[in-house]
Design a protein around this motif. Structure first.
Motif, PDB file in Angstrom:
ATOM      1  N   GLU A  84       0.882  -1.163   0.000  1.00 15.33           N
ATOM      2  CA  GLU A  84       0.000   0.000   0.000  1.00 15.33           C
ATOM      3  C   GLU A  84       0.923   1.217   0.000  1.00 15.33           C
ATOM      4  O   GLU A  84       1.849   1.269   0.812  1.00 15.33           O
ATOM      5  CB  GLU A  84      -0.798  -0.039   1.304  1.00 15.33           C
ATOM      6  N   ALA A  85       0.699   2.157  -0.924  1.00 21.41           N
ATOM      7  CA  ALA A  85       1.578   3.328  -0.957  1.00 21.41           C
ATOM      8  C   ALA A  85       0.797   4.545  -1.430  1.00 21.41           C
ATOM      9  O   ALA A  85      -0.183   4.416  -2.165  1.00 21.41           O
ATOM     10  CB  ALA A  85       2.769   3.088  -1.877  1.00 21.41           C
ATOM     11  N   ALA A  86       1.251   5.721  -1.024  1.00 20.14           N
ATOM     12  CA  ALA A  86       0.548   6.961  -1.360  1.00 20.14           C
ATOM     13  C   ALA A  86       0.620   7.244  -2.854  1.00 20.14           C
ATOM     14  O   ALA A  86      -0.343   7.700  -3.456  1.00 20.14           O
ATOM     15  CB  ALA A  86       1.137   8.132  -0.583  1.00 20.14           C
ATOM     16  N   ASP A  87       1.763   6.993  -3.438  1.00 21.06           N
ATOM     17  CA  ASP A  87       1.930   7.243  -4.869  1.00 21.06           C
ATOM     18  C   ASP A  87       3.114   6.434  -5.378  1.00 21.06           C
ATOM     19  O   ASP A  87       3.744   5.691  -4.612  1.00 21.06           O
ATOM     20  CB  ASP A  87       2.111   8.746  -5.156  1.00 21.06           C
ATOM     21  N   LEU A  88       3.413   6.585  -6.663  1.00 12.53           N
ATOM     22  CA  LEU A  88       4.479   5.782  -7.259  1.00 12.53           C
ATOM     23  C   LEU A  88       5.825   6.029  -6.579  1.00 12.53           C
ATOM     24  O   LEU A  88       6.606   5.099  -6.389  1.00 12.53           O
ATOM     25  CB  LEU A  88       4.595   6.065  -8.766  1.00 12.53           C
ATOM     26  N   ASP A  89       6.102   7.292  -6.217  1.00 16.16           N
ATOM     27  CA  ASP A  89       7.390   7.565  -5.585  1.00 16.16           C
ATOM     28  C   ASP A  89       7.552   6.785  -4.283  1.00 16.16           C
ATOM     29  O   ASP A  89       8.623   6.258  -3.993  1.00 16.16           O
ATOM     30  CB  ASP A  89       7.562   9.070  -5.324  1.00 16.16           C
ATOM     31  N   ALA A  90       6.471   6.706  -3.493  1.00 20.11           N
ATOM     32  CA  ALA A  90       6.522   5.938  -2.250  1.00 20.11           C
ATOM     33  C   ALA A  90       6.734   4.458  -2.557  1.00 20.11           C
ATOM     34  O   ALA A  90       7.540   3.783  -1.900  1.00 20.11           O
ATOM     35  CB  ALA A  90       5.237   6.146  -1.452  1.00 20.11           C
ATOM     36  N   ALA A  91       6.034   3.961  -3.587  1.00 15.23           N
ATOM     37  CA  ALA A  91       6.197   2.557  -3.978  1.00 15.23           C
ATOM     38  C   ALA A  91       7.612   2.299  -4.466  1.00 15.23           C
ATOM     39  O   ALA A  91       8.223   1.265  -4.154  1.00 15.23           O
ATOM     40  CB  ALA A  91       5.185   2.199  -5.065  1.00 15.23           C
TER      41      ALA A  91
END
Lengths: 113, 476
Positions: A84-91
């Motif tokens: 689970e991530a806020a956006d691609l950068d977090a992923a």
């Protein structure tokens, strides 16, 4: 929040020697705990080698069962984690850690929902 | 015979020296012909229409960036901005241009988007929430006029929006050709056709590329954010590469129109200034800005009489001294930091040219040293080609030609032009004519072709009437 599939691609062939593999497994374990503590970990697993795979496909009214992985390739999916991530950068941040821990390339793919 | 180019812009918009320094605020759009602020009130349909075209070119990127922040979605932002321009086309011919066309477009686009989302509520929940959240932050329900004022007084925010969108467009999860296409479309306001032409791909291919890239941004969740701290060093180079590409597209457009698209250069320089202001510690950002300013400073001289005029042949009185001073100051700042990079070295080379009162006074030894360093940091045949031009000035065309012949750049027009020049200087006129022919076949725009045709004609004349070699400049 979105979900991402982090796929670990490993080269086909015999598994690395235990003395090489053990520290890697420890790092991956530690990363999994870190993901859980951060509330990012959703699901994940390591897979048996691709030779253990079986493909089932429909052909006309029949179903055909064949030995081996679906795609002929030098690398196959060796394991995966859904996060689970806020956006691609977090992923990508988690993927970077996973790439370092496994020493293997990671494919990051958004999960449809 | 040297052909008339026909498509040249009128002289007053072609970068007269007194105009060339006007970078802040932006110069009026070159193609529109009518400054956007001129036709106030019901000034008649043609003026308003010309005004709308200019506003579209100039403000599209700004409006899309703001609306992307408001709506959280690029496609929705583009739709809203298109809607607003459609309304403008309908209303402005009778009402005249509003006092702030950009503010009008942004406000109208936001209102239209909110209306549309309300109508489609349920399908676009997230976007509606985002838009309403945005509205809720405002102190009261503002009138359109108030919004215009708010929007303009928040110029800094608009710049932030554009910077944010820039990092999104240039995200490393996107392929380079998608980064370039997105930035030119969303921030540069170029049409799909213009971008396709510039990159020599069919328009449908480019349109698909844009659709796929936007889908990836949406589906993969590429954020609208300026990366901070540890991420920045990896995220900055693609942004700089794209800005420089926009500048080059403007400086020598391959789209067949006027070769110099001053508005694109101004746009790239503006983005460069923005990056330099927001990232003062990044030496390569300064280097890129310096490189663009120094190149831009020669625009009027390069263009004189239909151009392009070779650096060696330029009337250096037409060079823009203010831009040179600014560029050279940036180069000095970079030297003091001593963290050389490819943009800084190219800027330094350009600064050495700027120092010379005439072509003969150029410090080629210094330029060759800088090219040597550049070749170490960024090896490649195009850098090697430019280095060979400097070498020819120091050691003559023969060793330089030997180097160039080994580069394998047969598909690159300047390769043949440089070869042709060396060959002509060596008195090998037949070969020079053939090389100019090859350069001509590959030349991207009308002005370059005209230039090469004149060189070709000159070589042929020399072949017939003047068998001895004459002097010839090479560097551009």
């Amino acid at each position: 929040m979105a979900q991402y599939l982090l796929s670990v691609y490993q080269p086909d062939g015999p598994a690395p020697a235990p003395e090489f593999l053990e520290p890697i497994m420890r790092d991956v374990e530690a990363l999994n705990r870190e993901m859980e503590e951060a509330g990012a970990w959703v699901f994940g697993a390591g897979l048996h080698p691709a030779e253990a795979a079986t493909v089932v496909r429909q052909q006309g009214s029949e179903v055909l069962i064949t030995d081996g992985p679906f795609a002929e390739a030098k690398e196959h999916l060796g394991g995966f984690t859904v996060i689970e991530a806020a956006d691609l950068d977090a992923a990508l941040g988690w993927a970077e850690k996973l790439a370092r821990a496994t020493t293997l390339p990671i494919e990051v793919r958004p999960v449809q929902h | 015979m040297v052909r008339e180019t026909g498509s040249r812009p009128p002289p007053e918009s072609a970068g007269a020296p007194e105009e060339a320094g006007q970078l802040e605020p932006e110069p009026p759009p070159e193609s529109a012909g009518t400054p956007e602020s001129a036709p106030q009130g019901p000034a008649g349909a043609p003026a308003a229409e010309a005004g709308i075209a200019g506003v579209f070119r100039k403000e599209y990127g700004r409006a899309v960036a703001v609306l992307t922040r408001v709506l959280g979605d690029i496609d929705a932002a583009e739709d809203a901005v298109q809607d607003a321009f459609t309304l403008a086309v309908r209303h402005w011919p009778s009402t005249g241009l509003p006092p702030s066309p950009a503010g009008w477009i942004i406000t109208t686009a936001r209102n239209r988007a909110t209306d549309r989302l309300r109508r489609e509520a349920g399908r676009g929940d997230k976007q509606l929430q985002a838009a309403q959240l945005q509205a809720a932050r405002s102190p009261a329900e503002p009138t359109p006029e108030e919004l215009v004022i708010t929007e303009l007084s928040r110029e800094g925010t608009v710049d932030d929006d554009r910077l944010r969108l820039m990092f999104t467009c240039c995200h490393p999860a996107l392929a380079t050709n998608a980064q370039v296409a997105l930035t030119l479309r969303l921030l540069g306001g170029l049409t799909t056709a213009e971008i396709a032409h510039a990159f020599l791909v069919p328009e449908t291919t480019l349109a698909q590329r844009l659709v796929r890239a936007k889908a990836k941004i949406r589906e993969a969740g590429i954020p609208y954010r300026v990366p901070h701290g540890a991420d920045l060093p990896a995220r900055l180079p693609p942004v700089l590469a794209v800005v420089y590409l926009i500048f080059n597209e403007g400086y020598s457009s391959s789209s067949g129109g006027p070769p110099i698209r001053a508005d694109l250069c101004a746009e790239a320089i503006r983005l460069g200034r923005l990056l330099a202001a927001l990232m003062p510690d990044e030496a390569e950002v300064k280097g890129l800005l310096a490189l663009m300013l120094l190149t831009e400073s020669r625009r009027a001289a390069r263009e004189a009489g239909g151009g392009p005029v070779l650096l060696a042949d330029q009337d250096r009185r037409l060079w823009d001294r203010a831009l040179i001073a600014e560029g050279q100051d940036l180069v000095r700042q970079c030297l003091r930091r001593n963290q050389p990079g490819p943009y800084q070295l190219q800027a330094a080379i350009s600064a050495v040219h700027s120092d010379a009162p005439d072509g003969g006074a150029t410090d080629w030894r210094q330029i060759l040293r800088l090219y040597d360093r550049l070749l170490e940091l960024a090896p490649g045949p195009v850098v090697a080609l430019n280095r060979a031009v400097a070498l020819a000035e120091l050691e003559g065309p023969e060793p330089a030609l030997r180097l160039v012949d080994a580069l394998g750049l047969e598909g690159y027009s300047p390769f043949h032009a440089v070869r042709a020049d060396f060959l002509a200087r060596l008195g090998r006129i037949d070969e020079a004519v053939a090389a100019y022919d090859a350069a001509l076949q590959l030349a991207g725009n009308a002005a370059d072709r005209t230039f090469l045709e004149s060189r070709l004609l000159e070589s042929r004349l020399r072949e017939t009437w003047l068998p001895e070699t004459g002097p010839g400049g090479a560097a551009r």
